[in-house]
Design a protein around this motif. Structure first.
Motif, PDB file in Angstrom:
ATOM      1  N   LEU A   8       0.955  -1.197   0.116  1.00  0.00           N
ATOM      2  CA  LEU A   8      -0.145   0.138   0.101  1.00  0.00           C
ATOM      3  C   LEU A   8       1.078   1.140   0.122  1.00  0.00           C
ATOM      4  O   LEU A   8       0.526   2.383  -0.706  1.00  0.00           O
ATOM      5  CB  LEU A   8      -0.926  -0.085   1.269  1.00  0.00           C
ATOM      6  N   PHE A   9       1.966   1.151   0.966  1.00  0.00           N
ATOM      7  CA  PHE A   9       2.690   2.605   1.077  1.00  0.00           C
ATOM      8  C   PHE A   9       4.048   2.881   0.199  1.00  0.00           C
ATOM      9  O   PHE A   9       4.279   3.925  -0.006  1.00  0.00           O
ATOM     10  CB  PHE A   9       2.924   2.567   2.500  1.00  0.00           C
ATOM     11  N   ASP A  10       4.276   1.762  -0.542  1.00  0.00           N
ATOM     12  CA  ASP A  10       5.617   1.833  -1.197  1.00  0.00           C
ATOM     13  C   ASP A  10       5.163   2.312  -2.904  1.00  0.00           C
ATOM     14  O   ASP A  10       4.339   1.454  -3.355  1.00  0.00           O
ATOM     15  CB  ASP A  10       6.216   0.391  -1.462  1.00  0.00           C
ATOM     16  N   ALA A  11       5.625   3.512  -3.245  1.00  0.00           N
ATOM     17  CA  ALA A  11       5.157   4.006  -4.353  1.00  0.00           C
ATOM     18  C   ALA A  11       5.318   3.064  -5.697  1.00  0.00           C
ATOM     19  O   ALA A  11       4.422   2.987  -6.693  1.00  0.00           O
ATOM     20  CB  ALA A  11       5.618   5.509  -4.603  1.00  0.00           C
ATOM     21  N   ALA A  12       6.565   2.547  -5.621  1.00  0.00           N
ATOM     22  CA  ALA A  12       6.838   1.678  -6.688  1.00  0.00           C
ATOM     23  C   ALA A  12       5.759   0.568  -6.913  1.00  0.00           C
ATOM     24  O   ALA A  12       5.353   0.095  -7.987  1.00  0.00           O
ATOM     25  CB  ALA A  12       8.148   1.131  -6.695  1.00  0.00           C
ATOM     26  N   GLN A  13       5.483  -0.081  -5.826  1.00  0.00           N
ATOM     27  CA  GLN A  13       4.521  -1.253  -5.675  1.00  0.00           C
ATOM     28  C   GLN A  13       3.144  -0.797  -6.123  1.00  0.00           C
ATOM     29  O   GLN A  13       2.385  -1.406  -6.998  1.00  0.00           O
ATOM     30  CB  GLN A  13       4.617  -1.907  -4.568  1.00  0.00           C
ATOM     31  N   ASN A  14       2.692   0.040  -5.263  1.00  0.00           N
ATOM     32  CA  ASN A  14       1.283   0.555  -5.811  1.00  0.00           C
ATOM     33  C   ASN A  14       1.036   1.305  -7.257  1.00  0.00           C
ATOM     34  O   ASN A  14      -0.074   1.238  -7.601  1.00  0.00           O
ATOM     35  CB  ASN A  14       0.646   1.592  -4.410  1.00  0.00           C
ATOM     36  N   ALA A  15       2.136   1.681  -7.688  1.00  0.00           N
ATOM     37  CA  ALA A  15       2.043   2.135  -9.110  1.00  0.00           C
ATOM     38  C   ALA A  15       1.852   0.791 -10.023  1.00  0.00           C
ATOM     39  O   ALA A  15       1.164   1.071 -10.997  1.00  0.00           O
ATOM     40  CB  ALA A  15       3.380   2.902  -9.493  1.00  0.00           C
ATOM     41  N   LYS A  16       2.149  -0.139  -9.833  1.00  0.00           N
ATOM     42  CA  LYS A  16       2.076  -1.449 -10.638  1.00  0.00           C
ATOM     43  C   LYS A  16       0.728  -1.774 -10.402  1.00  0.00           C
ATOM     44  O   LYS A  16       0.288  -2.554 -11.103  1.00  0.00           O
ATOM     45  CB  LYS A  16       2.913  -2.447 -10.379  1.00  0.00           C
ATOM     46  N   ILE A  17       0.121  -1.841  -9.149  1.00  0.00           N
ATOM     47  CA  ILE A  17      -0.981  -2.307  -8.764  1.00  0.00           C
ATOM     48  C   ILE A  17      -2.088  -1.367  -9.168  1.00  0.00           C
ATOM     49  O   ILE A  17      -3.445  -1.869  -9.331  1.00  0.00           O
ATOM     50  CB  ILE A  17      -1.088  -2.532  -7.136  1.00  0.00           C
ATOM     51  N   LYS A  18      -1.876  -0.274  -9.520  1.00  0.00           N
ATOM     52  CA  LYS A  18      -3.044   0.697  -9.639  1.00  0.00           C
ATOM     53  C   LYS A  18      -4.003   0.149 -10.728  1.00  0.00           C
ATOM     54  O   LYS A  18      -5.214   0.337 -10.537  1.00  0.00           O
ATOM     55  CB  LYS A  18      -2.238   1.969 -10.315  1.00  0.00           C
ATOM     56  N   GLY A  19      -3.372  -0.365 -11.776  1.00  0.00           N
ATOM     57  CA  GLY A  19      -4.580  -0.655 -12.958  1.00  0.00           C
ATOM     58  C   GLY A  19      -5.359  -1.662 -12.491  1.00  0.00           C
ATOM     59  O   GLY A  19      -6.652  -1.890 -13.116  1.00  0.00           O
ATOM     60  N   CYS A  20      -5.276  -2.613 -11.411  1.00  0.00           N
ATOM     61  CA  CYS A  20      -6.307  -3.777 -10.941  1.00  0.00           C
ATOM     62  C   CYS A  20      -7.281  -3.175  -9.966  1.00  0.00           C
ATOM     63  O   CYS A  20      -8.006  -3.723  -9.440  1.00  0.00           O
ATOM     64  CB  CYS A  20      -5.893  -5.127 -10.663  1.00  0.00           C
ATOM     65  N   GLY A  21      -6.675  -1.879  -9.387  1.00  0.00           N
ATOM     66  CA  GLY A  21      -7.630  -1.229  -8.200  1.00  0.00           C
ATOM     67  C   GLY A  21      -7.243  -1.455  -6.874  1.00  0.00           C
ATOM     68  O   GLY A  21      -6.985  -2.531  -6.393  1.00  0.00           O
ATOM     69  N   ILE A  22      -6.877  -0.168  -6.157  1.00  0.00           N
ATOM     70  CA  ILE A  22      -6.802   0.023  -5.024  1.00  0.00           C
ATOM     71  C   ILE A  22      -7.749   0.883  -4.308  1.00  0.00           C
ATOM     72  O   ILE A  22      -7.979   2.036  -4.955  1.00  0.00           O
ATOM     73  CB  ILE A  22      -5.464   0.679  -4.699  1.00  0.00           C
ATOM     74  N   ALA A  23      -7.850   0.694  -3.030  1.00  0.00           N
ATOM     75  CA  ALA A  23      -8.952   1.361  -2.287  1.00  0.00           C
ATOM     76  C   ALA A  23      -8.690   1.482  -0.943  1.00  0.00           C
ATOM     77  O   ALA A  23      -7.825   0.484  -0.427  1.00  0.00           O
ATOM     78  CB  ALA A  23     -10.457   1.030  -2.382  1.00  0.00           C
ATOM     79  N   VAL A  24      -8.983   2.505  -0.297  1.00  0.00           N
ATOM     80  CA  VAL A  24      -8.802   2.407   1.289  1.00  0.00           C
ATOM     81  C   VAL A  24      -9.935   2.930   1.995  1.00  0.00           C
ATOM     82  O   VAL A  24     -10.799   3.761   1.137  1.00  0.00           O
ATOM     83  CB  VAL A  24      -7.476   3.543   1.620  1.00  0.00           C
ATOM     84  N   ALA A  25     -10.303   2.595   3.068  1.00  0.00           N
ATOM     85  CA  ALA A  25     -11.335   3.114   3.944  1.00  0.00           C
ATOM     86  C   ALA A  25     -11.294   4.599   4.195  1.00  0.00           C
ATOM     87  O   ALA A  25     -10.185   5.251   4.643  1.00  0.00           O
ATOM     88  CB  ALA A  25     -11.512   2.329   5.021  1.00  0.00           C
ATOM     89  N   ASP A  26     -12.450   5.394   4.626  1.00  0.00           N
ATOM     90  CA  ASP A  26     -12.182   6.558   5.019  1.00  0.00           C
ATOM     91  C   ASP A  26     -12.047   6.664   6.427  1.00  0.00           C
ATOM     92  O   ASP A  26     -12.857   6.782   7.169  1.00  0.00           O
ATOM     93  CB  ASP A  26     -13.689   7.301   4.767  1.00  0.00           C
TER      94      ASP A  26
END
Length: 371
Positions: A168-186
């Protein structure tokens, strides 16, 4: 003293005692009437087994008016606006603030003795730790958790990706995951506490320097925001379960429910960081019109067989001891629901932000969520 005087004295004595008895019976009758009628309950959305409500009505003769809310900010506003609420479910980290603002009534401890006897000692001590033992009873507990779709993540990260908060917090990893969808609770309090722990700091929001909060927000959260699909406290559960997301940060109960919907979804309590633990509490606001019924409802919820029904429905942990026999077989050994010695040693109770930290966090979260 003449016979007439003796009779007159006795008559005055009888009349006076009849007045006392009338007063006593009046008080008892008034209490009984108040214990009937309606109890107004405000709880988080989708945070109870709804079949419990008619069962309570049938047992008690009390009508339940049940309302829901979707954020801590919303229930705080309702309490500050003097909304007539008999029972509210609030996050533990809001309790000090509510007590300080004199928005809560002290609980009648003798009336709640059945509840106190059923509480797990570890959870009960957490209520005392936040200074709200006279005002609150724990309802359900949870931790911040990650949920991910293993097959979807393996396609973008490979099969041997690390199951921790770096997803979640590493920019390099979440950039790769972006395409399949990331969400966080409010959930800014939970997210900031977890980010602090991930970054090697104590997750104590009341002691965090403001410049550290700003730096971590710039370094981790703003980068993450560019790759997030959305921020929402309810939607992530269903989208992760349907396969529309491959990574979500939320509460242990919500992500566990997503895992029940989709066998590819896994729930992770990262092993290399502290568990950020929190609980929601039952409180009786100052505006309560039926305190007697509120106490009765709290005792009803605190029966092991009733609390287990809430766990079976919501997948959040019960604060009671001895409920395991009442849980569904598939939940009886869940690491997200058991207060094992290992989990207790790792659990870090989510702290309420200090006044300065709260103001700073509100501003940073507003910038993050509207980026």
């Amino acid at each position: 003293m003449s016979l007439l005087e003796i009779q007159y004295t006795m008559l005055k004595y009888v009349i006076r005692n009849l007045q006392y008895l009338t007063l006593i019976f009046g008080v008892l009758f008034s209490f009984a009437v108040k214990a009937q009628g309606v109890v107004n309950i405000y709880n988080w959305y989708d945070y109870i087994d709804l079949s419990i409500l008619p069962d309570f009505e049938q047992e008690s003769g009390i009508k339940v008016n049940y309302q829901t809310f979707s954020s801590a900010h919303e229930i705080i506003q309702l309490l500050e606006q003097k909304k007539p609420i008999d029972i509210a479910v609030v996050p533990h980290f809001m309790l000090k603030q509510l007590v300080r603002k004199r928005l809560l009534s002290p609980l009648e401890q003798a009336t709640l003795q059945p509840t106190r006897e059923n509480l797990d000692a570890f959870i009960a001590s957490r209520v005392t730790l936040v200074g709200a033992g006279d005002y609150a009873v724990p309802y359900l507990w949870y931790t911040a958790a990650l949920g991910f779709n293993r097959s979807s993540l393996a396609k973008v990260l490979g099969d041997d990706f690390k199951e921790d908060w770096s997803l979640l917090f590493d920019a390099a990893q979440n950039a790769k995951i972006k395409g399949c969808g990331i969400a966080v609770a409010d959930a800014p309090v939970e997210l900031y506490a977890t980010l602090l722990s991930y970054s090697g700091y104590p997750g104590l929001l009341d002691k965090t320097p403001l410049n550290r909060m700003r730096r971590l927000t710039r370094k981790n959260l703003f980068e993450l925001r560019n790759n997030l699909r959305y921020i929402d406290s309810d939607r992530y559960l269903y989208d992760l379960g349907k396969g529309d997301l491959c990574l979500a940060m939320g509460w242990s109960g919500g992500i566990s429910r997503a895992a029940q919907m989709n066998k590819d979804v896994q729930v992770v309590l990262p092993s290399n960081h502290a568990l950020t633990m929190a609980f929601d509490a039952l409180v009786i606001p100052k505006t309560a019109k039926n305190s007697a019924a509120a106490h009765q409802f709290i005792n009803f919820l605190s029966k092991p067989e009733i609390s287990a029904r809430n766990v079976n429905q919501t997948f959040y942990g019960s604060p009671l001891k001895n409920i395991k026999p009442f849980l569904k077989p598939e939940l009886q050994n869940s690491p997200l629901l058991q207060l094992t010695a290992q989990n207790k040693n790792r659990m870090q109770l989510l702290s309420a932000p200090g006044i300065e930290q709260q103001a700073e966090m509100d501003a940073l979260w507003d910038a993050f969520s509207h980026q």
